[in-house]
Structures are given as structure tokens and as C-alpha cells.
Write a protein that holds these residues in place. Structure first.
Motif, PDB file in Angstrom:
ATOM      1  N   GLU A   1       2.222   3.236  -2.071  1.00 12.13           N
ATOM      2  CA  GLU A   1       2.784   2.013  -2.648  1.00 12.13           C
ATOM      3  C   GLU A   1       2.992   0.942  -1.591  1.00 12.13           C
ATOM      4  O   GLU A   1       2.857  -0.249  -1.856  1.00 12.13           O
ATOM      5  CB  GLU A   1       4.114   2.304  -3.350  1.00 12.13           C
ATOM      6  N   VAL A   2       3.340   1.362  -0.373  1.00 10.34           N
ATOM      7  CA  VAL A   2       3.567   0.434   0.733  1.00 10.34           C
ATOM      8  C   VAL A   2       2.879   1.029   1.959  1.00 10.34           C
ATOM      9  O   VAL A   2       3.495   1.678   2.804  1.00 10.34           O
ATOM     10  CB  VAL A   2       5.075   0.215   0.998  1.00 10.34           C
ATOM     11  N   ASP A   3       1.581   0.841   2.040  1.00  4.91           N
ATOM     12  CA  ASP A   3       0.781   1.430   3.114  1.00  4.91           C
ATOM     13  C   ASP A   3      -0.525   0.650   3.221  1.00  4.91           C
ATOM     14  O   ASP A   3      -0.945   0.000   2.257  1.00  4.91           O
ATOM     15  CB  ASP A   3       0.489   2.905   2.824  1.00  4.91           C
ATOM     16  N   PHE A   4      -1.137   0.691   4.382  1.00  7.70           N
ATOM     17  CA  PHE A   4      -2.399  -0.021   4.601  1.00  7.70           C
ATOM     18  C   PHE A   4      -3.426   1.004   5.065  1.00  7.70           C
ATOM     19  O   PHE A   4      -3.457   1.387   6.222  1.00  7.70           O
ATOM     20  CB  PHE A   4      -2.219  -1.113   5.654  1.00  7.70           C
ATOM     21  N   VAL A   5      -4.255   1.462   4.129  1.00  7.92           N
ATOM     22  CA  VAL A   5      -5.297   2.447   4.400  1.00  7.92           C
ATOM     23  C   VAL A   5      -6.633   1.713   4.375  1.00  7.92           C
ATOM     24  O   VAL A   5      -7.015   1.133   3.358  1.00  7.92           O
ATOM     25  CB  VAL A   5      -5.288   3.583   3.365  1.00  7.92           C
ATOM     26  N   TRP A   6      -7.345   1.747   5.465  1.00  8.99           N
ATOM     27  CA  TRP A   6      -8.587   0.985   5.583  1.00  8.99           C
ATOM     28  C   TRP A   6      -9.754   1.597   4.829  1.00  8.99           C
ATOM     29  O   TRP A   6     -10.698   0.879   4.451  1.00  8.99           O
ATOM     30  CB  TRP A   6      -8.976   0.834   7.054  1.00  8.99           C
ATOM     31  N   CYS A   7      -9.730   2.919   4.599  1.00 12.21           N
ATOM     32  CA  CYS A   7     -10.967   3.569   4.147  1.00 12.21           C
ATOM     33  C   CYS A   7     -10.687   4.989   3.675  1.00 12.21           C
ATOM     34  O   CYS A   7      -9.622   5.549   3.956  1.00 12.21           O
ATOM     35  CB  CYS A   7     -11.972   3.595   5.287  1.00 12.21           C
ATOM     36  N   PRO A   8     -11.657   5.604   2.981  1.00 10.52           N
ATOM     37  CA  PRO A   8     -11.484   6.988   2.539  1.00 10.52           C
ATOM     38  C   PRO A   8     -11.319   7.986   3.679  1.00 10.52           C
ATOM     39  O   PRO A   8     -10.826   9.099   3.452  1.00 10.52           O
ATOM     40  CB  PRO A   8     -12.769   7.268   1.749  1.00 10.52           C
ATOM     41  N   GLU A   9     -11.724   7.619   4.880  1.00 11.87           N
ATOM     42  CA  GLU A   9     -11.489   8.490   6.037  1.00 11.87           C
ATOM     43  C   GLU A   9     -10.005   8.586   6.385  1.00 11.87           C
ATOM     44  O   GLU A   9      -9.601   9.452   7.169  1.00 11.87           O
ATOM     45  CB  GLU A   9     -12.270   7.987   7.256  1.00 11.87           C
TER      46      GLU A   9
ATOM     47  N   GLY B   1      -6.456  -5.523  -4.888  1.00 12.90           N
ATOM     48  CA  GLY B   1      -6.228  -4.393  -5.784  1.00 12.90           C
ATOM     49  C   GLY B   1      -4.764  -4.326  -6.178  1.00 12.90           C
ATOM     50  O   GLY B   1      -4.170  -5.311  -6.626  1.00 12.90           O
ATOM     51  N   ALA B   2      -4.122  -3.187  -5.972  1.00 10.99           N
ATOM     52  CA  ALA B   2      -2.702  -3.017  -6.291  1.00 10.99           C
ATOM     53  C   ALA B   2      -1.797  -3.495  -5.170  1.00 10.99           C
ATOM     54  O   ALA B   2      -0.577  -3.335  -5.239  1.00 10.99           O
ATOM     55  CB  ALA B   2      -2.411  -1.559  -6.625  1.00 10.99           C
ATOM     56  N   ALA B   3      -2.384  -4.065  -4.103  1.00 11.23           N
ATOM     57  CA  ALA B   3      -1.644  -4.769  -3.042  1.00 11.23           C
ATOM     58  C   ALA B   3      -0.746  -3.885  -2.196  1.00 11.23           C
ATOM     59  O   ALA B   3       0.231  -4.362  -1.625  1.00 11.23           O
ATOM     60  CB  ALA B   3      -0.851  -5.934  -3.635  1.00 11.23           C
ATOM     61  N   SER B   4      -1.084  -2.603  -2.067  1.00 11.17           N
ATOM     62  CA  SER B   4      -0.267  -1.741  -1.197  1.00 11.17           C
ATOM     63  C   SER B   4      -0.325  -2.216   0.253  1.00 11.17           C
ATOM     64  O   SER B   4       0.680  -2.160   0.982  1.00 11.17           O
ATOM     65  CB  SER B   4      -0.732  -0.284  -1.299  1.00 11.17           C
ATOM     66  N   ALA B   5      -1.500  -2.714   0.689  1.00 11.68           N
ATOM     67  CA  ALA B   5      -1.627  -3.207   2.062  1.00 11.68           C
ATOM     68  C   ALA B   5      -0.784  -4.456   2.272  1.00 11.68           C
ATOM     69  O   ALA B   5      -0.132  -4.617   3.317  1.00 11.68           O
ATOM     70  CB  ALA B   5      -3.098  -3.493   2.387  1.00 11.68           C
ATOM     71  N   ALA B   6      -0.790  -5.361   1.293  1.00 13.92           N
ATOM     72  CA  ALA B   6       0.006  -6.582   1.420  1.00 13.92           C
ATOM     73  C   ALA B   6       1.493  -6.255   1.526  1.00 13.92           C
ATOM     74  O   ALA B   6       2.231  -6.887   2.294  1.00 13.92           O
ATOM     75  CB  ALA B   6      -0.258  -7.498   0.234  1.00 13.92           C
ATOM     76  N   ARG B   7       1.939  -5.272   0.765  1.00 17.61           N
ATOM     77  CA  ARG B   7       3.355  -4.895   0.847  1.00 17.61           C
ATOM     78  C   ARG B   7       3.676  -4.273   2.203  1.00 17.61           C
ATOM     79  O   ARG B   7       4.747  -4.519   2.768  1.00 17.61           O
ATOM     80  CB  ARG B   7       3.719  -3.956  -0.308  1.00 17.61           C
ATOM     81  N   TRP B   8       2.757  -3.477   2.738  1.00 18.68           N
ATOM     82  CA  TRP B   8       2.984  -2.915   4.070  1.00 18.68           C
ATOM     83  C   TRP B   8       3.064  -4.031   5.113  1.00 18.68           C
ATOM     84  O   TRP B   8       3.939  -4.012   5.997  1.00 18.68           O
ATOM     85  CB  TRP B   8       1.853  -1.939   4.432  1.00 18.68           C
ATOM     86  N   LEU B   9       2.195  -5.013   5.016  1.00 15.83           N
ATOM     87  CA  LEU B   9       2.214  -6.136   5.942  1.00 15.83           C
ATOM     88  C   LEU B   9       3.528  -6.904   5.846  1.00 15.83           C
ATOM     89  O   LEU B   9       4.087  -7.337   6.865  1.00 15.83           O
ATOM     90  CB  LEU B   9       1.029  -7.058   5.668  1.00 15.83           C
ATOM     91  N   ALA B  10       4.024  -7.079   4.621  1.00 13.40           N
ATOM     92  CA  ALA B  10       5.309  -7.754   4.449  1.00 13.40           C
ATOM     93  C   ALA B  10       6.431  -6.973   5.120  1.00 13.40           C
ATOM     94  O   ALA B  10       7.329  -7.565   5.749  1.00 13.40           O
ATOM     95  CB  ALA B  10       5.598  -7.942   2.962  1.00 13.40           C
ATOM     96  N   LYS B  11       6.407  -5.651   5.020  1.00 13.94           N
ATOM     97  CA  LYS B  11       7.413  -4.819   5.688  1.00 13.94           C
ATOM     98  C   LYS B  11       7.328  -4.947   7.205  1.00 13.94           C
ATOM     99  O   LYS B  11       8.325  -4.761   7.903  1.00 13.94           O
ATOM    100  CB  LYS B  11       7.241  -3.355   5.274  1.00 13.94           C
TER     101      LYS B  11
END
Length: 266
Positions: free
Chosen positions: A42-50, A74-84
Motif C-alpha cells: 500500500e505504501v511501497d515503491f517496487v520497481w519490477c517483478p524482481e 496505477g494504485a499509487a503505492s509508489a507515490a504514497r511511499w515517496l510522500a512518506k
């Protein structure tokens, strides 16, 4: 990418690609989140399936106090991680279905960022207003004119701004879209830029994904005014057994599945 009567590789117009992919991601949003949401967080930035995470790779540098745009969020989990992490983040996507999940995840996590439904080929921002732009498999593979997307991103970045994006590694396009042994057989020309197209029973395109070679990408970036600082090809980590479509331990240990382009605006 095995072909049948409704799956093929051939040119489509920009309008076909936009219509198909907006419809696809609106219709598939629930299934996508059900299958991949836990992996992405939900609050994470995953670049790829690896499984490469921005928390470890730091490809964007220090984002605290920076104005950041996530393109194709998408569901913006990366954006939320960046905000944190202290970034002033805006997230955008073409798909209302995916943004619906972004809203739900913001409610669940308590981390909220501005969300916009917008087209990556017509970013609704003034010139030079962002310090960083990024996307993990968003927008870039789905537009017919990815060179135009690079120019749009360059337009909204300040000089020296960073643009980092991940896509399916171009060499994967020579193989069948299969995580097993059949996916080790080269069947397509690397130099065939025809997109992968799925159609419905009426012949309408329902999903379109574009192929560009590494050289194509480099020329697009240079033409848009970027300097390529790094090209990251994440290796498949030991102990990681999760399948994601055509990504698998079998293939990942033999050849790259993801390419991450790390660029700066000149």
C-alpha cells in the motif's frame, strides 16, 4: 507472446492504443490488484517483478522536499511511499479503475497524495514544475509514440530534473510470453517493433503493448533532451520464487526481465 486468431503483433494507431489500454486497465483493475496488490504494497515503491525497491536502490536520490510526478501510477503505492519520504508528490494515470484503487489504498493507509486522471501524452502541468518524474511499468510501454511521452516528461521537468522509468527488458520480446521452459525459445525478431495486440471477437483491440529496442529508447531520450546516467538490469534474487506473468525464477536467472532507465534533463 504466443499468437492465435485474436492475439498478434501488428501496427495500431495511437487512438486504438489509447482506447484499448484505458478500457483494459479499467476492466482489469480489480483482478490486477487482487493478484499483485500484496506484492506492491500500500505504501511501497517496487520497481519490477524482481522485487527491487526504491528504499534499497535509491535511483531517484533524496526526494525530501522535491516535487515528484508519478506517471502511470496505477494504485499509487509508489507515490504514497515517496510522500512518506518527504516528497511533494502528484500521481496520475489514464485509468479510472486503477485510480479507484489508489483512492481506496489512501483511505486504508492514511497516506494521501493528489491523484489526476490524465494522458501521459498531454500532461496537465506547466513547464519545469517538477524535480523528479518516475514510473514503474506505467505509460511508457502503452503509448504508440513513446518519443512524444519522453518530450512531455522533459517539458514538465526543471533543468537537471531526474526521469527514471522501468519497462519490460527489450530482449524479452524475442521470446514467448511464458514463465516456463517454452519461454526460453526465441521466436520473434528483436528488431520487429510491431506491438503486441489482443482483440475481442469483433476485432477491436482490447490490449496493446509496444516494443522498442534499447537503441530506440536511447534515441528517444536524447531527442527529448535527456542524458542517460544509468541502465539498471535487476538480477533475479536468490530465494525469490514468485511468478508474475512471464517473470519467473527460471527465466530470471538466465536473462534480464526488466530495464530501468535513469536519466537527467540536460
Amino acid at each position: 507472446m504466443e499468437e492465435d486468431a485474436r492475439v498478434a503483433r501488428h501496427p495500431v494507431t495511437d487512438a486504438e492504443a489509447r482506447r484499448a489500454n484505458r478500457g483494459w486497465w479499467d476492466g482489469d483493475a480489480d483482478n490486477y490488484q487482487a493478484e499483485h496488490g500484496a506484492f506492491l504494497g500500500e505504501v511501497d515503491f517496487v520497481w519490477c517483478p524482481e522485487g527491487l525497491r526504491e528504499a534499497d536502490a535509491r535511483l531517484l536520490g533524496d526526494v525530501a522536499g522535491r516535487r515528484v510526478l508519478e506517471v502511470g501510477c496505477g494504485a499509487a503505492s509508489a507515490a504514497r511511499w515517496l510522500a512518506k519520504e518527504g516528497a511533494d508528490t502528484v500521481a496520475m494515470d489514464l485509468s479510472a479503475g486503477m485510480l479507484r484503487h489508489a483512492v481506496a489504498a489512501a483511505e486504508a493507509s492514511g497516506v494521501r497524495v493528489p491523484l489526476l486522471q490524465a494522458d501521459g501524452l498531454a500532461l496537465p502541468f506547466r513547464d519545469g514544475v517538477f524535480d523528479v518524474a518516475c514510473t514503474a511499468f506505467g505509460a511508457v510501454p502503452f503509448v504508440a509514440d513513446s518519443g512524444a511521452l519522453m518530450r512531455e516528461v522533459a517539458r514538465v521537468l526543471r533543468p537537471g530534473g531526474r526521469w527514471v522509468f522501468s519497462v519490460t527488458h527489450p530482449m524479452r520480446w524475442i521470446f514467448l510470453d511464458d514463465p516456463g521452459e517454452r519461454g526460453l525459445l526465441a521466436v520473434h525478431s528483436y528488431f520487429d517493433r510491431s506491438p503486441y495486440v489482443e482483440r475481442d471477437a469483433d476485432g477491436e483491440a482490447t490490449y496493446v503493448e509496444q516494443h522498442r529496442t534499447l537503441g530506440d529508447r536511447l534515441r528517444e531520450l536524447v531527442a527529448a533532451g535527456f542524458v542517460l546516467r544509468d541502465l539498471v538490469e535487476p538480477e533475479w534474487p536468490a530465494g525469490h520464487e514468485q511468478l508474475w506473468g512471464q517473470w519467473s525464477p527460471l527465466r530470471g536467472r538466465l536473462f534480464p526481465g526488466t530495464a530501468i532507465f535513469c536519466c537527467e534533463k540536460a
